[in-house]
Design a protein around this motif. Structure first.
Motif, PDB file in Angstrom:
ATOM      1  N   GLY A  67       0.901  -0.719  -0.014  1.00  8.47           N
ATOM      2  CA  GLY A  67       0.212   0.286   0.056  1.00  8.47           C
ATOM      3  C   GLY A  67       0.812   1.636  -0.087  1.00  8.47           C
ATOM      4  N   GLY A  68       2.096   1.279   0.050  1.00  8.52           N
ATOM      5  CA  GLY A  68       3.017   2.294   0.417  1.00  8.52           C
ATOM      6  C   GLY A  68       3.682   2.808   1.738  1.00  8.52           C
ATOM      7  N   ARG A  69       5.054   3.201   1.698  1.00 10.35           N
ATOM      8  CA  ARG A  69       5.028   3.819   2.861  1.00 10.35           C
ATOM      9  C   ARG A  69       6.467   4.679   2.752  1.00 10.35           C
ATOM     10  NH1 ARG A  69       2.815   1.485   7.317  1.00 10.35           N
ATOM     11  NH2 ARG A  69       1.741  -0.170   7.220  1.00 10.35           N
ATOM     12  N   THR A  70       6.134   5.601   3.633  1.00 11.10           N
ATOM     13  CA  THR A  70       7.610   6.420   3.831  1.00 11.10           C
ATOM     14  C   THR A  70       8.504   5.466   4.309  1.00 11.10           C
ATOM     15  OG1 THR A  70       7.290   7.006   6.069  1.00 11.10           O
ATOM     16  CG2 THR A  70       6.266   8.727   3.627  1.00 11.10           C
ATOM     17  N   THR A  71      10.351   6.020   4.050  1.00  9.94           N
ATOM     18  CA  THR A  71      10.806   5.562   5.423  1.00  9.94           C
ATOM     19  C   THR A  71      11.217   5.100   6.422  1.00  9.94           C
ATOM     20  OG1 THR A  71      12.583   5.776   3.100  1.00  9.94           O
ATOM     21  CG2 THR A  71      13.371   4.911   5.327  1.00  9.94           C
ATOM     22  N   THR A  72      10.838   6.454   6.942  1.00 13.35           N
ATOM     23  CA  THR A  72      10.108   6.433   8.914  1.00 13.35           C
ATOM     24  C   THR A  72       9.458   5.166   9.065  1.00 13.35           C
ATOM     25  OG1 THR A  72      10.983   8.843   8.447  1.00 13.35           O
ATOM     26  CG2 THR A  72       9.830   7.814  10.478  1.00 13.35           C
ATOM     27  N   GLY A  73       7.822   5.197   7.848  1.00 15.36           N
ATOM     28  CA  GLY A  73       6.295   4.328   8.254  1.00 15.36           C
ATOM     29  C   GLY A  73       7.555   2.769   7.949  1.00 15.36           C
ATOM     30  N   LEU A  74       7.856   2.973   7.274  1.00 15.54           N
ATOM     31  CA  LEU A  74       8.749   0.896   7.501  1.00 15.54           C
ATOM     32  C   LEU A  74       9.290   1.460   8.328  1.00 15.54           C
ATOM     33  CD1 LEU A  74       8.347  -1.459   5.199  1.00 15.54           C
ATOM     34  CD2 LEU A  74      10.980  -0.212   4.252  1.00 15.54           C
ATOM     35  N   ALA A  75      10.056   1.617   8.722  1.00 12.60           N
ATOM     36  CA  ALA A  75      11.186   1.509  10.141  1.00 12.60           C
ATOM     37  C   ALA A  75      10.424   1.125  11.063  1.00 12.60           C
ATOM     38  CB  ALA A  75      12.073   2.891  10.063  1.00 12.60           C
ATOM     39  N   ARG A  76       9.301   1.776  11.473  1.00 11.49           N
ATOM     40  CA  ARG A  76       8.138   1.636  12.549  1.00 11.49           C
ATOM     41  C   ARG A  76       7.063   0.344  11.847  1.00 11.49           C
ATOM     42  NH1 ARG A  76       5.420   5.590  11.796  1.00 11.49           N
ATOM     43  NH2 ARG A  76       6.478   7.238  12.531  1.00 11.49           N
ATOM     44  N   GLU A  77       7.010   0.269  10.567  1.00 15.49           N
ATOM     45  CA  GLU A  77       6.638  -1.172  11.486  1.00 15.49           C
ATOM     46  C   GLU A  77       7.476  -2.948  11.306  1.00 15.49           C
ATOM     47  OE1 GLU A  77       3.351  -3.496   9.576  1.00 15.49           O
ATOM     48  OE2 GLU A  77       3.599  -1.815  10.352  1.00 15.49           O
ATOM     49  N   LEU A  78       8.695  -2.311  10.757  1.00 11.75           N
ATOM     50  CA  LEU A  78       9.289  -3.285  10.608  1.00 11.75           C
ATOM     51  C   LEU A  78      10.315  -3.720  12.265  1.00 11.75           C
ATOM     52  CD1 LEU A  78      11.630  -3.414   7.537  1.00 11.75           C
ATOM     53  CD2 LEU A  78       9.385  -4.378   8.113  1.00 11.75           C
ATOM     54  N   SER A  79       9.874  -2.165  12.700  1.00 14.96           N
ATOM     55  CA  SER A  79      10.877  -2.150  13.764  1.00 14.96           C
ATOM     56  C   SER A  79      12.279  -2.140  14.615  1.00 14.96           C
ATOM     57  CB  SER A  79      10.332  -3.383  15.221  1.00 14.96           C
ATOM     58  OG  SER A  79       9.184  -3.539  15.270  1.00 14.96           O
ATOM     59  N   VAL A  80      12.623  -1.138  13.178  1.00 18.03           N
ATOM     60  CA  VAL A  80      13.916  -1.331  13.190  1.00 18.03           C
ATOM     61  C   VAL A  80      14.166   0.527  12.613  1.00 18.03           C
ATOM     62  CG1 VAL A  80      13.762  -3.533  11.221  1.00 18.03           C
ATOM     63  CG2 VAL A  80      14.123  -1.518  10.351  1.00 18.03           C
ATOM     64  N   SER A  81      15.839   0.543  12.840  1.00 23.60           N
ATOM     65  CA  SER A  81      15.989   2.227  12.942  1.00 23.60           C
ATOM     66  C   SER A  81      15.385   2.525  11.066  1.00 23.60           C
ATOM     67  CB  SER A  81      17.836   2.262  12.774  1.00 23.60           C
ATOM     68  OG  SER A  81      18.310   1.522  11.266  1.00 23.60           O
ATOM     69  N   VAL A  82      15.775   3.783  11.452  1.00 24.44           N
ATOM     70  CA  VAL A  82      15.618   4.804   9.797  1.00 24.44           C
ATOM     71  C   VAL A  82      16.690   4.265   8.680  1.00 24.44           C
ATOM     72  CG1 VAL A  82      15.206   6.632   8.544  1.00 24.44           C
ATOM     73  CG2 VAL A  82      13.900   6.557  10.699  1.00 24.44           C
ATOM     74  N   ALA A  83      17.769   3.734   8.856  1.00 20.58           N
ATOM     75  CA  ALA A  83      18.371   4.253   8.908  1.00 20.58           C
ATOM     76  C   ALA A  83      18.959   2.186   7.775  1.00 20.58           C
ATOM     77  CB  ALA A  83      20.266   3.744   9.382  1.00 20.58           C
ATOM     78  N   SER A  84      18.599   1.026   8.633  1.00 28.31           N
ATOM     79  CA  SER A  84      18.807   0.170   8.451  1.00 28.31           C
ATOM     80  C   SER A  84      17.213  -0.072   7.607  1.00 28.31           C
ATOM     81  CB  SER A  84      18.035  -1.113   9.584  1.00 28.31           C
ATOM     82  OG  SER A  84      18.018  -2.328   9.396  1.00 28.31           O
ATOM     83  N   ALA A  85      16.064   1.129   7.512  1.00 33.81           N
ATOM     84  CA  ALA A  85      14.795   0.676   6.325  1.00 33.81           C
ATOM     85  C   ALA A  85      15.536   0.531   5.185  1.00 33.81           C
ATOM     86  CB  ALA A  85      13.692   1.104   6.938  1.00 33.81           C
ATOM     87  N   SER A  86      16.092   2.211   5.437  1.00 34.62           N
ATOM     88  CA  SER A  86      16.564   2.636   3.607  1.00 34.62           C
ATOM     89  C   SER A  86      17.220   2.026   3.156  1.00 34.62           C
ATOM     90  CB  SER A  86      17.773   3.802   4.049  1.00 34.62           C
ATOM     91  OG  SER A  86      17.873   4.682   3.082  1.00 34.62           O
ATOM     92  N   LEU A  87      18.618   0.896   3.884  1.00 33.50           N
ATOM     93  CA  LEU A  87      19.188  -0.309   3.508  1.00 33.50           C
ATOM     94  C   LEU A  87      18.403  -1.226   2.585  1.00 33.50           C
ATOM     95  CD1 LEU A  87      22.037  -0.402   5.293  1.00 33.50           C
ATOM     96  CD2 LEU A  87      22.556   0.528   3.576  1.00 33.50           C
ATOM     97  N   HIS A  88      16.879  -1.740   3.139  1.00 35.43           N
ATOM     98  CA  HIS A  88      16.035  -2.188   2.584  1.00 35.43           C
ATOM     99  C   HIS A  88      16.002  -2.381   1.471  1.00 35.43           C
ATOM    100  CE1 HIS A  88      17.307  -5.363   5.656  1.00 35.43           C
ATOM    101  NE2 HIS A  88      16.726  -4.618   6.936  1.00 35.43           N
TER     102      HIS A  88
END
Length: 307
Positions: free
Chosen positions: A250-271
């Motif tokens: 459904g689409g997410r921002t990097t910050t929203g994805l990090a919150r969903e995955l319970s990881v850092s924003v930097a880690s979400a950005s790498l994924h």
């Protein structure tokens, strides 16, 4: 217009209670209904006094939520006037007006304790053991609908829901037992599949937020594998990136994805970088945020999980 990102526990529980009481639940639900009826403890049966098999509500009982606890908080905080109006409405349709129902209407503490216990018991008995299967079926259904929306547009999406939903010029029509003429007032509409209902679409109208159109998924819960399946997508992408791809339907921002995955924003950005380079997602900047969404290839990969 948007497609629901995840199943809501209390929405699915209410739909299950409706289907449990229907005389025409659909052939896939007949053995399921008999099994659940035998297993449902006495503490869960007060829900049957509230929930109409016609799909009429009451609407305060099934707020969209991520968890059961969040849903219960919303049920408990429902405005008293809304609770009383909804109880009057469903009792006028086909629900019995009991002393317990009257207690709910006047905010009696013991009556609401019984409701709290009924919801918890109902969820444990009916949904808890099958929640993983339900979530997998929901994700596959929404991934497919999102692909239709992305490739063919909003008219094709609604047309794909079956003959009960159709366009009449600029008006969206849905076959429902009750006559309703709804104006969205700019709040939009959320399309939400359910694996625990068959038949006509259901409409949940809210004057101050998006209207929800619930429709039966192609594969109902009783036809899904009850065992927790292995995750081949995790074997291909890694567990976290597999979760990330599912979250980006459904689409997410990097910050929203990090919150969903319970990881850092930097880690979400790498994924997201890895998924983007594989052609599974696309990213674009929206102001200071970067938004990500599955590509058709990513949606195809998700849809193939259930094949």
């Amino acid at each position: 217009m948007s497609i629901a990102e995840r199943p809501a526990p209390l929405v699915e529980l209410t739909l299950a209670m409706q289907t449990l009481q229907r005389r025409d639940p659909g052939p896939a639900f007949v053995p399921w209904r008999e099994r659940v009826a035998r297993r449902l403890p006495a503490q869960g049966k007060p829900l049957l006094q509230l929930v109409s098999p016609s799909g009429a509500g009451p609407m305060f009982l099934d707020p969209p939520s991520r968890t059961v606890e969040e849903g219960l908080d919303r049920v408990r905080s429902a405005p008293r006037a809304e609770v009383r109006a909804e109880l009057r409405r469903v009792c006028a349709i086909d629900r019995p007006l009991t002393s317990w129902t009257k207690g709910l209407a006047r905010q009696d503490r013991e009556a609401w304790r019984v409701l709290d216990e009924a919801i918890r018991t109902g969820y444990r008995t009916v949904l808890a053991e099958r929640w993983h299967s339900l979530r997998a079926g929901f994700d596959a259904e929404t991934a497919w609908r999102a692909k239709i929306l992305a490739r063919q547009g909003i008219h094709a999406l609604f047309a794909s829901l079956g003959p009960a939903v159709r366009w009449n010029g600029l008006t969206l029509e849905a076959d429902c037992p009750r006559d309703l003429d709804l104006t969205l007032h700019g709040h939009g509409i959320i399309v939400r599949p359910t694996l625990l209902w068959s038949g006509h679409p259901l409409v949940a109208y809210y004057p101050d937020r998006p209207t929800t159109l619930l429709y039966p998924a192609l594969t109902p819960l009783p036809l899904l594998n009850p065992e927790r399946p292995a995750d081949p997508l995790a074997g291909l992408l890694g567990a976290t990136r597999a979760r990330a791809l599912r979250s980006l339907v459904g689409g997410r921002t990097t910050t929203g994805l990090a919150r969903e995955l319970s990881v850092s924003v930097a880690s979400a950005s790498l994924h997201t970088k890895t998924l983007r380079e594989a052609g599974l997602i696309v990213s674009h900047r929206d102001g200071k945020a970067v938004c990500h969404r599955c590509t058709p290839l990513g949606l195809d990969l998700l849809a193939a999980e259930t094949v």
